[in-house]
Write a protein that holds these residues in place. Structure first.
Motif, PDB file in Angstrom:
ATOM      1  N   SER A  22       1.367  -1.497   0.010  1.00  0.00           N
ATOM      2  CA  SER A  22       0.261  -0.297  -0.168  1.00  0.00           C
ATOM      3  C   SER A  22       0.840   1.208  -0.181  1.00  0.00           C
ATOM      4  N   SER A  23       1.977   1.333   1.107  1.00  0.00           N
ATOM      5  CA  SER A  23       2.722   2.817   0.904  1.00  0.00           C
ATOM      6  C   SER A  23       3.735   2.370  -0.326  1.00  0.00           C
ATOM      7  N   LYS A  26       0.883   3.864  -2.991  1.00  0.00           N
ATOM      8  CA  LYS A  26       0.815   5.293  -2.786  1.00  0.00           C
ATOM      9  C   LYS A  26       2.086   6.081  -3.027  1.00  0.00           C
ATOM     10  N   HIS A  27       3.802   6.411  -2.373  1.00  0.00           N
ATOM     11  CA  HIS A  27       4.929   6.967  -2.899  1.00  0.00           C
ATOM     12  C   HIS A  27       5.035   6.406  -4.057  1.00  0.00           C
ATOM     13  N   GLU A  70      -7.710   4.353  -1.416  1.00  0.00           N
ATOM     14  CA  GLU A  70      -6.990   4.852  -2.015  1.00  0.00           C
ATOM     15  C   GLU A  70      -5.420   4.230  -2.871  1.00  0.00           C
ATOM     16  N   ALA A  71      -5.331   3.506  -2.563  1.00  0.00           N
ATOM     17  CA  ALA A  71      -4.462   2.644  -3.104  1.00  0.00           C
ATOM     18  C   ALA A  71      -4.341   2.125  -4.613  1.00  0.00           C
ATOM     19  N   LYS A  74      -5.182   4.135  -7.036  1.00  0.00           N
ATOM     20  CA  LYS A  74      -4.299   5.119  -7.458  1.00  0.00           C
ATOM     21  C   LYS A  74      -3.556   3.993  -8.933  1.00  0.00           C
TER      22      LYS A  74
END
Length: 112
Positions: A22-23, A26-27, A70-71, A74
């Motif tokens: 997930s992170s 996102k990043h 959200e991930a 995206k």
């Protein structure tokens, strides 16, 4: 063996990868240990391949892995279209040397 256990039981490992994936999505770039980066790379490839299909079934399969809406959004709206023509090799891993606390070998994993 088909995967790395990373000194954890299956549920801890599953939670760890959900969090890292997930992170990462996102990043688009994270710093982690080399072994985790290598394992995350294969998971990300599978998720991007699913997201390239773009249908509801694929979205639900990705959401079952990531849990983070959200991930997932995206991944489907921004990342998958970028790699529409690419067959694989979505990530790049750089080694950055040992971590200060325990000298674990660290790496930066990012999207190509």
């Amino acid at each position: 063996m088909a995967y790395r256990k990373l000194g954890r039981n299956s549920s801890n490992r599953k939670a760890l990868f959900r969090s890292i994936l997930s992170s990462f999505i996102k990043h688009e770039r994270i710093e982690t240990t080399v072994t985790k980066a290598k394992e995350v790379s294969s998971h990300v490839a599978k998720l991007i391949t699913l997201a390239k299909q773009g249908d509801l079934h694929a979205r639900r399969q990705v959401l079952a892995v990531l849990v983070d809406e959200e991930a997932t959004r995206k991944l489907f709206d921004e990342i998958a279209p970028k790699y529409a023509e690419r067959q694989g090799g979505f990530t790049r891993i750089y080694r950055v040397g040992p971590r200060r606390g325990d000298a674990a070998e660290m790496a930066i994993i990012e999207l190509v």
